[in-house]
Motif scaffolding. Sequence first.
Motif, PDB file in Angstrom:
ATOM      1  N   ALA A 176      73.007  24.854  37.953  1.00 37.82           N
ATOM      2  CA  ALA A 176      74.239  25.587  37.658  1.00 37.82           C
ATOM      3  C   ALA A 176      75.163  24.796  36.747  1.00 37.82           C
ATOM      4  N   PHE A 177      75.371  23.516  37.029  1.00 35.64           N
ATOM      5  CA  PHE A 177      76.324  22.728  36.245  1.00 35.64           C
ATOM      6  C   PHE A 177      75.665  22.125  35.001  1.00 35.64           C
ATOM      7  N   THR A 182      73.703  24.882  32.866  1.00 31.10           N
ATOM      8  CA  THR A 182      74.569  25.773  32.097  1.00 31.10           C
ATOM      9  C   THR A 182      75.188  25.049  30.905  1.00 31.10           C
ATOM     10  N   ALA A 183      75.581  23.780  31.111  1.00 32.67           N
ATOM     11  CA  ALA A 183      76.138  23.002  29.994  1.00 32.67           C
ATOM     12  C   ALA A 183      75.088  22.788  28.904  1.00 32.67           C
ATOM     13  N   MET A 231      76.334  30.411  41.080  1.00 34.12           N
ATOM     14  CA  MET A 231      77.127  29.255  40.678  1.00 34.12           C
ATOM     15  C   MET A 231      77.344  29.213  39.174  1.00 34.12           C
ATOM     16  N   ASN A 232      76.327  29.597  38.387  1.00 27.64           N
ATOM     17  CA  ASN A 232      76.498  29.425  36.948  1.00 27.64           C
ATOM     18  C   ASN A 232      77.409  30.493  36.354  1.00 27.64           C
ATOM     19  N   VAL A 264      80.567  28.602  36.615  1.00 28.84           N
ATOM     20  CA  VAL A 264      80.595  27.518  35.626  1.00 28.84           C
ATOM     21  C   VAL A 264      80.801  28.081  34.224  1.00 28.84           C
ATOM     22  N   LEU A 316      83.753  27.108  31.761  1.00 24.88           N
ATOM     23  CA  LEU A 316      83.348  26.456  30.514  1.00 24.88           C
ATOM     24  C   LEU A 316      83.899  27.198  29.300  1.00 24.88           C
ATOM     25  N   PHE A 346      88.295  21.657  32.211  1.00 28.39           N
ATOM     26  CA  PHE A 346      87.152  22.174  32.979  1.00 28.39           C
ATOM     27  C   PHE A 346      87.174  21.653  34.413  1.00 28.39           C
ATOM     28  N   PHE A 383      88.078  24.060  37.653  1.00 26.29           N
ATOM     29  CA  PHE A 383      87.023  24.295  38.641  1.00 26.29           C
ATOM     30  C   PHE A 383      87.396  23.724  40.000  1.00 26.29           C
ATOM     31  N   VAL A 393      85.685  31.694  40.573  1.00 26.86           N
ATOM     32  CA  VAL A 393      85.326  30.522  41.383  1.00 26.86           C
ATOM     33  C   VAL A 393      86.011  30.590  42.743  1.00 26.86           C
TER      34      VAL A 393
END
Length: 605
Positions: free
Chosen positions: A170-171, A174-175, A245-246, A249, A253, A282, A286, A335
């Motif tokens: 997810a973190f 996704t980045a 989760m993404n 994110v 983002l 960010f 979050f 979130v």
Amino acid sequence: MKAEDDGMEELATEKEAEESHRQDSVNLLTFILLLTLTILTIWLFKHRRVRFLHETGLAMIYGLLVGVILRYGIPATSYHNKTPPSCSLKEGPVSTLLLNVSGKFFEYTLKGEINSREIHNVEQNDMLRKVTFDPEVFFNILLPPIIFHAGYSLKKRHFFRNLGSIITYAFLGTAISCFVIGNLMYGVVKLMQVVGQLTDKFYYTDCLFFGAIISATDPVTVLAIFNELHADVDLYALLFGESVMNDAVAIVLSSSIVAYQPSGANTHMFDASAFFKSVGVFLGIFSGSFAMGAVTGVVTFTKLHCFPLLETALFFLMSWSTFLLAEACGFTGVVAVLFCGITQAHYTYNNLSEESTKRTKQLFEVLHFLAENFIFSYMGLALFTFQNHIFSPIFIVGAFIAIFIGRASNIYPLSFLLNLGRRHKIKGNFQHMMMFAGLRGAMAFALAIRDTATYARQMMFTTTLLIVFFTVWVFGGGTTPMLSWLHIRVGVDPDQDPQPSGDNFQVLHGVSISLTLNKTKQESAWLFRLWYTFDHNYLKPILTHSGPPLTTTLPSCCGPLARCLTSPQAYECFHVGLILFASLFTAFQSRLRGADILQSLNFLV
């Protein structure tokens, strides 16, 4: 004569208002009929066991058909002046305009800037403009029940067993996907500029923003088929957890990329201070949204057991207010409401009355179903009714290639690194299925439609819409054949442990009973194991009626405080648990027959 003119003017105004009201009713009725038709067709598909098309894809097809009818089958009904007045403003555009016409003041509200080629579209049909919803409707009304239901219906055992992998996908995933897609699309934009297909500004930050919004996966079609076929629970948990989760994110983002504002003359070149500021934005948004959602979920106490209807209503309003509170405070409601749902499922759900537990789950399940199908219906409608589409074949083809490469750069390298530390490896067929299941859906659409003011954002919205159509229809429809081709297990009981063995189990005449009461803790990720003891020993006794009483976990010097914070129901549940455990342990020691154990359990229950 003046009185007669005033009367005629009031009559015309009332007639126009009545016509507008009727048109609004027709628009809402259109969406209601779309949802009704979708539900009836879903029933037919389930009755005939049709799996090549999911209800989300079906809702999009119905939306497309209605959009064609509204666009080409409805005659123009416009009250716009064919010759708009001209004026000059020394400052920028104003949100509200007061116009003095022969001594009477009229108020006009800004809808947005349009270019000369779009004037005909504005004058063409009022209905097309009215079926284009305000983007805030999606964020404040339709998205909260979808995201909350994802957290509230979370199957905690399989989620926490794969928590480390889910957070990584997810973190970090996704980045990676955002920057891979953003850089590839920047190359596509440069190519469009060379061949003369770019007619307005398109910056590198716009490409990164597109990478962020299109990285929000929404495999609702795949997960629905997984749930229906009872596919492998670990694969389901990985896909479900990553998609939930993404989404969170991706929205944070994208907000961080928008907040990237370098100082100086050229505001679209790389600037280290602006970059670290975006990273700080960010992390701040979050973490703040997470804390707000968790805290509001914890403090949602409903002591209205005698009135289940009031209890359910209060629970519903406090849950929805979490989203709005986060947005009002400058955080991200997606979130906040996600972690509010997870927290309430873990704590508040145990304090509700029996009737309210059933009612809340059913309420949010229905709202989730209706909101999701409404959004997918609207996607089909928007392809023909939205006034600012920009179709660029080079950009669209480049986007399809970029999201494929970005998804591959996310899944395969991270799976390899995760397998180095996982006890249960993520097999190759699981990785291929996760790659295949990277659909785009409601969240990507909602992020894209939220801002369509510039040339770049309009091109992004049109491309996102086409990507959603393609992935839902092609990948969603191909889920069942792909499961068979990859030899992924189906028909798996999510509550059954695979092949129990060792000293923890004894099988007595077909009855398998586990003495390991903390199996979820043992098989979960190490991060969850660190949290489990603190939660089980301290938070659950305070916030719910489960867990050991605080008098058994806190030091003896805290005895009065422990007795004050522990409810009588917690003592009762703890004593019943001890009796049950002692009875089971005695049964194992005595080698009783299975029927005797079942009889003892029934007696205790």
